[in-house]
Write a protein that holds these residues in place. Structure first.
Motif, short mmCIF file in Angstrom:
data_model
loop_
_atom_site.label_atom_id
_atom_site.label_comp_id
_atom_site.label_asym_id
_atom_site.label_seq_id
_atom_site.Cartn_x
_atom_site.Cartn_y
_atom_site.Cartn_z
N PHE A 121 -1.67 17.73 3.78
CA PHE A 121 -1.64 16.28 3.92
C PHE A 121 -3.00 15.72 4.27
CE2 PHE A 121 3.02 16.92 4.99
CZ PHE A 121 3.48 16.34 3.82
N THR A 122 -3.15 14.43 3.95
CA THR A 122 -4.36 13.68 4.26
C THR A 122 -3.98 12.24 4.56
OG1 THR A 122 -6.47 12.89 3.35
CG2 THR A 122 -4.69 13.17 1.80
N THR A 123 -4.83 11.56 5.30
CA THR A 123 -4.65 10.11 5.50
C THR A 123 -5.48 9.33 4.48
OG1 THR A 123 -6.39 10.12 7.19
CG2 THR A 123 -4.11 10.29 7.95
N GLY A 124 -6.00 10.03 3.48
CA GLY A 124 -6.73 9.37 2.41
C GLY A 124 -7.97 8.68 2.93
N SER A 159 2.51 8.95 8.19
CA SER A 159 3.64 8.83 9.12
C SER A 159 3.19 8.73 10.56
CB SER A 159 4.59 10.03 8.94
OG SER A 159 3.92 11.25 9.20
N ARG A 160 2.04 9.27 10.89
CA ARG A 160 1.55 9.21 12.28
C ARG A 160 0.80 7.92 12.59
NH1 ARG A 160 2.43 14.14 14.51
NH2 ARG A 160 2.62 15.92 13.08
N HIS A 161 0.75 7.00 11.62
CA HIS A 161 -0.04 5.77 11.80
C HIS A 161 0.78 4.52 11.47
CE1 HIS A 161 -3.69 8.20 12.26
NE2 HIS A 161 -3.20 8.96 11.30
N THR A 170 0.84 -1.19 0.00
CA THR A 170 0.00 0.00 0.00
C THR A 170 0.88 1.25 0.00
OG1 THR A 170 -0.14 0.12 2.41
CG2 THR A 170 -1.84 -1.15 1.29
N PHE A 171 0.36 2.29 -0.62
CA PHE A 171 1.03 3.58 -0.58
C PHE A 171 0.87 4.19 0.82
CE2 PHE A 171 0.45 3.05 -5.10
CZ PHE A 171 1.61 3.60 -5.64
N VAL A 172 1.94 4.79 1.32
CA VAL A 172 1.88 5.44 2.63
C VAL A 172 2.21 6.92 2.56
CG1 VAL A 172 2.43 3.31 3.88
CG2 VAL A 172 4.30 4.83 3.19
N HIS A 173 2.78 7.37 1.45
CA HIS A 173 3.17 8.78 1.36
C HIS A 173 3.27 9.20 -0.10
CE1 HIS A 173 4.81 12.26 3.64
NE2 HIS A 173 5.28 12.58 2.44
#
Length: 858
Positions: free
Chosen positions: A306-309, A242-244, A175-178
């Motif tokens: 930024f978003t967590t999508g 990054s926070r997850h 999965t994409f993370v950034h």
């Protein structure tokens, strides 16, 4: 969450995921490796979805694999585009080159290439690109059964859905993370292709989603305040998870992917370094909280905010960068004063600033004013840097006013920090080597080494040991000499010494034997995962055999069936009465129209049966697992009306249907059949007929329709969907979607569209699962080409009319029936097709021939 809590929650079995970084150039490759990537993904000069990156030719690719493998990093090569029949042989030969170079896997999209790769080079590991739109368990299992080892999941999945896919399929998931997000489900976007001729499925996306749009009603009147919400309505923020990290690791994700093959190496270095540290800390049970410095650096290096999508919810406009489609930088402060004569601005700094930084002022009028800081003053004194809290002065030109916001778009210190990691001859990634030394009087010194992966090497000095005249060899002295590995990726680990008393050798001998042993280790590591090369002759023989599979005699002359896709009983009746030989009913049903009832399906089935017209059920394109479960109970009921077949628009529905029925199955255009090998791939899995990609030219259609392994279908008319997205602009801007109170469903109350900067209108529909579908501004019309297409050999020609009413369906179907009958009767009295087209399309916004003439090949 602190380290103790993490340790208690995760126990002792947490598996550290792979960190996968982009490498769009040689510098980016080095940046990724030196900053801690476990694997990199890169492309060759052709056949990949980032044609704008520098990429790697054959020799550079082999060098890249060797460089990475010596340092323990895997390499995945992207061949993730749709391929024409004329390209398939060369694409397989490229896969052969990739395999012999030792790459660890290839990331693919095209079904035909998958078929060829599994038969010609079965040893080569394949990963399913996110371009394959894998978004549910059956779809992932379908790809797994096709021989793909890993699946890059659609970005639209929630974390719980990712976890479920991993648990239920056993396949490796990535999965994409950034990084940047596509607004459309990847692999389903035709927008760049249809309006600009540059296909995202061919790696040439022009990013129309980053342009300006306004939401309007069916009269073209704006319904959302652009000054308030912005004008970049399809431009998502950048993903940042990054926070997850801990939650992602706990979900069992095998590979964390950083997007960015078009990004600078400084970006790759910075993002990779920070995620490396976060993953290591989380997996070790340490505090993986993102520090203020890490958060700043991630934002500073590039962000659209930024978003967590979709990982934790389905957000509304909070996911979008509606006011700015490019890099925002980080907030620096506000303009305190501006002198128009001297053009000197004073900025109240909220963050440090130094000479060499780049800044941008968001001015009240005129957009943005950017500048590089060449001179900086504090209290009238020239300085190199100024800390937060100071008032700094610098020269700026533009329509600037006090109160304007200022952002730092380039941090020179951060860039220098990043550059150092990939430009220095001293490597930051170091691999421990354990050495053993045996030195005897009268014998050459023996130096042996091994790494932690079992690679060993050994060599003797050219000179023999002699009695020491001044200083004998000692373990301490040898450690100093053997640790002189600065320009290599190695570092001294353990050292064992077996030395005669009073023995010595010249330093140059020790240095020489160290160099030779290290070179052997490097060569051994480079070949550790490199397979025995496959001979060209073997590949060519297998390729020739498989390319001829399923070739049939050319099919021409027979009259193609005229199909019409509709979503209402009235439209279906109009299609039947106007001469349709096949009706597709249902599929993506739009909220404005309302749900299709079982009784309605029965009525349409009866109308078709009485007229001798074939009746196929159509299924939706996107069904996440929860939606799929709900849909299946509905579908089972629909199957009781005994349709003649089913039209499917997603991989997941193929194995699902096989468990429910043995009815004929036709695949729809979202499965991206671009070559005959793809058609044969689907035929081997029980598909009766395939709908060809709307990105094909007439010549390509003729080639496929005439001798394809499976029967083919061509869409000849209708307003095609250009995008399908889980983000809904209508609900987000007008219905409160994502605000926590639920959506008020304004889509049920009216018609909407997106108006671009040139005044072009793109109709918008939302479906029963709240997905947004964006349609082309012009309807496809291939009526003028019908004499050519009808004789090319497709089994079916289709009119797409699922958005249309019965009057439209009747008018278009009658026209195509008339022209098609005239063609197939072989009379010389064909109507003037140019005039017919003008009359047929006169009521709409105009028409397009799509890619019939221009195609998407460059």
């Amino acid at each position: 969450m602190g380290p103790v809590e993490i340790e208690e929650k995760r126990g002792l079995s947490m598996i550290k995921p792979e960190l996968l970084a982009p490498a769009g150039s040689r510098e980016a490759l080095v940046a990724a490796v030196q900053n801690g990537a476990d694997a990199v993904y890169l492309g060759g000069r052709q056949f990949n979805a980032r044609r704008g990156a520098d990429n790697f030719d054959g020799a550079a690719l082999a060098q890249a694999v060797e460089y990475a493998h010596v340092r323990g990093v895997k390499v995945y090569v992207t061949v993730n585009i749709l391929l024409a029949d004329t390209e398939l042989r060369e694409a397989v030969r490229f896969l052969h080159t990739v395999y012999n170079a030792g790459a660890d896997a290839v990331i693919v999209q095209d079904l035909g290439l998958i078929r060829l790769a599994r038969r010609v080079i079965p040893e080569l590991e394949l990963h399913a690109s996110t371009q394959m739109t894998a978004h549910n368990v059956p779809g992932v299992l379908f790809l797994k059964d096709a021989g793909l080892r890993r699946v890059v999941l659609a970005r639209e999945l929630a974390l719980d859905a990712v976890r479920e896919i991993k648990e239920r399929t056993g396949v490796q998931v990535e999965t994409f993370v950034h990084g940047a997000l596509c607004i459309c489900y990847s692999g389903q976007c035709l927008m760049s292709s249809m309006i600009g001729g540059r296909s995202g499925n061919r790696g040439r996306c022009a990013q129309p989603c980053r342009l300006e749009y306004r939401l309007v009603d069916d009269r073209g009147v704006p319904v959302a305040d652009s000054a308030l919400v912005g004008e970049y309505l399809l431009s998502p923020r950048d993903l940042n998870l990054s926070r997850h990290i801990f939650e992602l690791i706990e979900a069992g994700i095998d590979s964390f992917k950083i997007e960015g093959r078009m990004r600078r190496p400084e970006y790759v270095a910075t993002v990779t370094r920070i995620y490396r540290s976060l993953i290591d800390r989380a997996a070790a049970g340490k505090d993986s909280t993102v520090s203020d410095e890490e958060a700043y650096e991630l934002a500073q290096i590039f962000n659209r905010d930024f978003t967590t999508g979709y990982f934790f919810d389905v957000p509304g406009r909070q996911m979008m960068s509606c006011k700015r489609p490019n890099n925002r930088g980080t907030r620096l402060g506000r303009i305190r004063r501006y002198d128009r004569k001297t053009r000197r601005a004073q900025i109240e700094l909220e963050a440090p600033l130094q000479v060499g930084d780049g800044i941008e002022v968001w001015v009240t009028r005129g957009g943005r004013v950017g500048a590089e800081v060449n001179e900086l003053y504090v209290n009238g004194r020239k300085v190199e840097s100024a800390p937060a809290g100071q008032v700094a002065a610098l020269k700026l030109e533009g329509y600037i006013h006090p109160g304007d916001r200022v952002f730092k778009t380039h941090d020179v210190k951060l860039m220098e920090k990043a550059v150092q990691t990939f430009s220095s001859s001293r490597e930051t990634r170091r691999i421990p080597l354990d050495f053993r030394v045996r030195a005897r009087l009268g014998e050459p010194l023996l130096l042996e080494a091994n790494d932690r992966e079992g690679v060993t090497a050994g060599a003797y000095t050219k000179a023999a040991g002699e009695p020491a005249q001044k200083r004998a060899l000692t373990a301490e002295f040898l450690a100093g000499q053997l640790d002189r590995l600065g320009n290599t990726p190695f570092v001294l680990g353990k050292l064992e010494c077996d030395l005669d008393e009073n023995v010595m050798l010249p330093v140059r001998e020790i240095n020489d034997v160290r160099r030779r042993v290290v070179e052997q280790i490097a060569a051994g590591r480079a070949g550790l995962r490199k397979p025995d090369p496959l001979p060209v002759a073997v590949i060519e023989r297998k390729l020739a055999a498989v390319m001829n599979d399923g070739i049939t005699e050319k099919v021409t002359g027979s009259s193609p069936l005229l199909a019409v896709a509709v979503s209402s009983a009235k439209a279906a009746r109009a299609a039947v009465q106007s001469g349709a030989g096949l009706v597709y009913f249902g599929g993506d049903v739009y909220r404005r129209r309302g749900k299709i009832t079982v009784s309605e399906v029965r009525r349409v089935r009866q109308v078709c049966r009485e007229a001798g017209t074939e009746f196929y059920l159509a299924t939706p394109r996107i069904l996440h697992d929860r939606e799929l479960e709900q849909y299946l109970s509905y579908l089972k009921t629909l199957l009781e009306v005994a349709p003649d077949g089913v039209l499917v628009a997603g991989y997941g529905m193929l194995p699902t249907l096989r468990q429910l029925t043995d009815l004929p199955v036709v695949t729809d255009f979202p499965l991206n059949v671009f070559n005959r090998q793809s058609a044969y791939f689907l035929k081997e899995r029980g598909v009766r007929r395939v709908t060809l990609s709307p990105e094909l030219t007439g010549e390509q259609i003729k080639h496929l329709a005439g001798d394809a392994a499976a029967a083919t279908e061509v869409i000849v008319h209708g307003t095609l969907p250009l995008m399908v997205t889980r983000y809904c602009a209508v609900g987000s801007l007008l219905g409160g979607r994502g605000d926590g109170d639920g959506c008020t469903a304004p889509c049920r109350k009216g018609s909407f569209a997106l108006l671009d900067r040139k005044g072009v209108v793109f109709p918008v529909e939302t479906d029963s699962n709240c997905l947004m579908h964006i349609f082309n501004s012009r309807e496809l019309c291939l009526l003028e080409t019908l004499p050519y297409l009808a004789r090319a050999g497709p089994a079916v020609l289709r009119i797409e009319a699922r958005r249309e009413d019965d009057a439209y369906v009747a008018r278009v179907t009658e026209t195509y029936r008339w022209v098609l009958d005239s063609i197939m009767s072989k009379t010389s009295n064909l109507p003037d097709l140019t005039t017919v087209v003008q009359e047929l399309t006169a009521r709409g916004p105009g028409y397009t021939r799509g890619h019939y003439y221009r195609g998407v090949l460059e």
